[in-house]
Design an enzyme around this catalytic site. Structure first.
Site, mmCIF file in Angstrom:
data_model
loop_
_atom_site.group_PDB
_atom_site.id
_atom_site.type_symbol
_atom_site.label_atom_id
_atom_site.label_comp_id
_atom_site.label_asym_id
_atom_site.label_seq_id
_atom_site.Cartn_x
_atom_site.Cartn_y
_atom_site.Cartn_z
ATOM 1 N N GLU A 97 0.846 -1.203 0.000
ATOM 2 C CA GLU A 97 0.000 0.000 0.000
ATOM 3 C C GLU A 97 0.878 1.249 0.000
ATOM 4 O O GLU A 97 2.100 1.178 0.041
ATOM 5 C CB GLU A 97 -0.887 0.010 1.264
ATOM 6 C CG GLU A 97 -2.165 -0.806 1.160
ATOM 7 C CD GLU A 97 -3.332 -0.009 0.601
ATOM 8 O OE1 GLU A 97 -3.099 1.048 -0.019
ATOM 9 O OE2 GLU A 97 -4.480 -0.433 0.805
ATOM 10 N N ASN A 151 -6.212 5.278 7.548
ATOM 11 C CA ASN A 151 -5.951 4.440 6.374
ATOM 12 C C ASN A 151 -5.295 5.177 5.224
ATOM 13 O O ASN A 151 -4.431 4.628 4.540
ATOM 14 C CB ASN A 151 -7.251 3.795 5.900
ATOM 15 C CG ASN A 151 -7.046 2.855 4.742
ATOM 16 O OD1 ASN A 151 -7.049 3.271 3.586
ATOM 17 N ND2 ASN A 151 -6.852 1.579 5.045
ATOM 18 N N ASN A 210 -11.954 5.061 3.058
ATOM 19 C CA ASN A 210 -10.689 4.506 2.593
ATOM 20 C C ASN A 210 -9.869 5.577 1.877
ATOM 21 O O ASN A 210 -9.393 6.522 2.482
ATOM 22 C CB ASN A 210 -10.996 3.297 1.709
ATOM 23 C CG ASN A 210 -9.834 2.365 1.506
ATOM 24 O OD1 ASN A 210 -8.687 2.782 1.470
ATOM 25 N ND2 ASN A 210 -10.113 1.088 1.363
ATOM 26 N N LEU A 228 -2.845 3.961 -5.831
ATOM 27 C CA LEU A 228 -2.106 4.447 -6.992
ATOM 28 C C LEU A 228 -1.612 5.861 -6.735
ATOM 29 O O LEU A 228 -2.183 6.611 -5.947
ATOM 30 C CB LEU A 228 -2.960 4.375 -8.260
ATOM 31 C CG LEU A 228 -4.344 5.051 -8.257
ATOM 32 C CD1 LEU A 228 -4.245 6.512 -8.688
ATOM 33 C CD2 LEU A 228 -5.283 4.307 -9.194
ATOM 34 N N HIS A 229 -0.517 6.206 -7.434
ATOM 35 C CA HIS A 229 0.120 7.502 -7.219
ATOM 36 C C HIS A 229 0.916 7.868 -8.469
ATOM 37 O O HIS A 229 1.687 7.056 -8.984
ATOM 38 C CB HIS A 229 1.049 7.423 -6.008
ATOM 39 C CG HIS A 229 1.612 8.738 -5.578
ATOM 40 N ND1 HIS A 229 0.875 9.683 -4.909
ATOM 41 C CD2 HIS A 229 2.847 9.272 -5.725
ATOM 42 C CE1 HIS A 229 1.627 10.740 -4.639
ATOM 43 N NE2 HIS A 229 2.835 10.510 -5.140
ATOM 44 N N HIS A 271 -2.818 -6.375 -3.912
ATOM 45 C CA HIS A 271 -2.772 -7.332 -2.814
ATOM 46 C C HIS A 271 -2.641 -8.778 -3.264
ATOM 47 O O HIS A 271 -2.289 -9.642 -2.460
ATOM 48 C CB HIS A 271 -4.023 -7.199 -1.941
ATOM 49 C CG HIS A 271 -4.034 -5.966 -1.094
ATOM 50 N ND1 HIS A 271 -5.162 -5.534 -0.429
ATOM 51 C CD2 HIS A 271 -3.067 -5.071 -0.792
ATOM 52 C CE1 HIS A 271 -4.889 -4.427 0.239
ATOM 53 N NE2 HIS A 271 -3.629 -4.123 0.036
#
Length: 309
Positions: free
Chosen positions: A22, A120, A175, A273-274, A287
């Site tokens: 993550e 989170n 989230n 995502l980034h 995951h």
């Protein structure tokens, strides 16, 4: 799905075997970090913050946060202008990690004296306020709970003056989240994913820790399977959302509603995502194999707080 067809993109794997994979983020020097929230030692949580060499896929341990005897479950990351990584942790709340790996738990209670909830994901606005989702129960040493079982999830804002304001509560596992700015660069809209309901909620931002006009902005397609996880804006105002459990990224236009495009992923559980700064490259965690991937989107990402002068 309003006629949104699958749009194919080529994905490349960078790394795997990162437990829980993550929190992808770049710092001000171009270093790449992510987290391994699912690490356990001796039956206890021992989540890790990692630096990743994007050329080799090799990971280096930055820190393994804990408070007392309670290990962390780090999940989301953002970078400030000094290169510090702010971490949303499901057991420890909000952490600040320095480039050298030193860390601190920033708050045990919010501005009204309530015990902080486990966090989170997080997103800076351009004024340096950090917006944070809190889908877990009270931070350690309280019992670990998640708001999949009951709607007690919250949303916070860590304001630049240094206090944590709870802006909403009563959510089913809030989230991923993202902040939109107006043409003058002021934060104007907060989008929050509520995973079990597949809803994306919108709030008008009126100031640091101050929101109004909560409303349903979009809903992910499908019925029971999957839900919204991490997200990021591109520089055209489109929102890319990881649709956990369905093997898709959903792309929403600035107006929200139904997805304008659906991007199939080579794995079923995209988690976050980034965008790489000043590029079309999107780094994505998943995951299935605890992996990190990348692909090229149609346009560059929205500039991050740490990039702004």
């Amino acid at each position: 799905m309003a006629g949104a067809d699958d749009t194919k993109f080529e994905f490349s794997k960078i790394a795997d075997g990162i437990a829980g994979a993550e929190g992808p983020v770049f710092d001000t020097k171009g270093n790449f970090y992510m987290v391994a929230p699912s690490v356990e030692k001796n039956g206890k949580h021992a989540g890790q913050v990692l630096k990743v060499d994007l050329n080799t896929g090799k990971t280096t341990l930055v820190c393994e946060p804990s408070v007392g005897e309670d290990g962390g479950v780090p999940a989301g990351c953002q970078c400030d202008k000094e290169g510090n990584i702010y971490v949303a942790d499901m057991r420890l709340g909000i952490l600040k990690v320095t480039p050298s790996g030193q860390y601190q738990q920033l708050f045990k209670v919010d501005s009204e004296g309530r015990t902080m909830q486990g966090c989170n994901d997080c997103s800076f606005d351009y004024n340096g306020n950090l917006w944070v989702t809190g889908p877990a129960g009270d931070i350690a040493p309280s019992e670990y709970r998640r708001s999949f079982e009951a709607p007690f999830g919250s949303v916070y804002c860590l304001t630049k003056p240094g206090k944590v304001i709870r802006i909403d509560t009563g959510l089913w596992f809030p989230n991923g989240l993202a902040v939109r700015h107006d043409e003058s660069g002021e934060a104007c809209q907060l989008i929050v994913a509520e995973t079990p309901t597949k809803l994306l909620w919108s709030y008008d931002i009126k100031g640091p820790g101050l929101v109004s006009n909560k409303r349903e902005w979009a809903k992910l397609p499908g019925n029971l399977e999957g839900g919204a996880d991490g997200m990021d804006f591109d520089d055209k105002g489109n929102l890319l959302v990881a649709h956990w459990g369905t093997g898709h990224i959903e792309v929403f236009s600035p107006e929200g509603g139904s997805p304008a495009k659906r991007i199939p992923t080579p794995f079923k559980t995209p988690s976050n995502l980034h965008f790489q700064p000043k590029s079309r490259t999107v780094y994505m965690t998943e995951h299935d194999n605890n992996g990190l991937w990348k692909f090229e989107w149609e346009t560059c990402g929205m500039p991050q707080f740490c990039e702004k002068e």
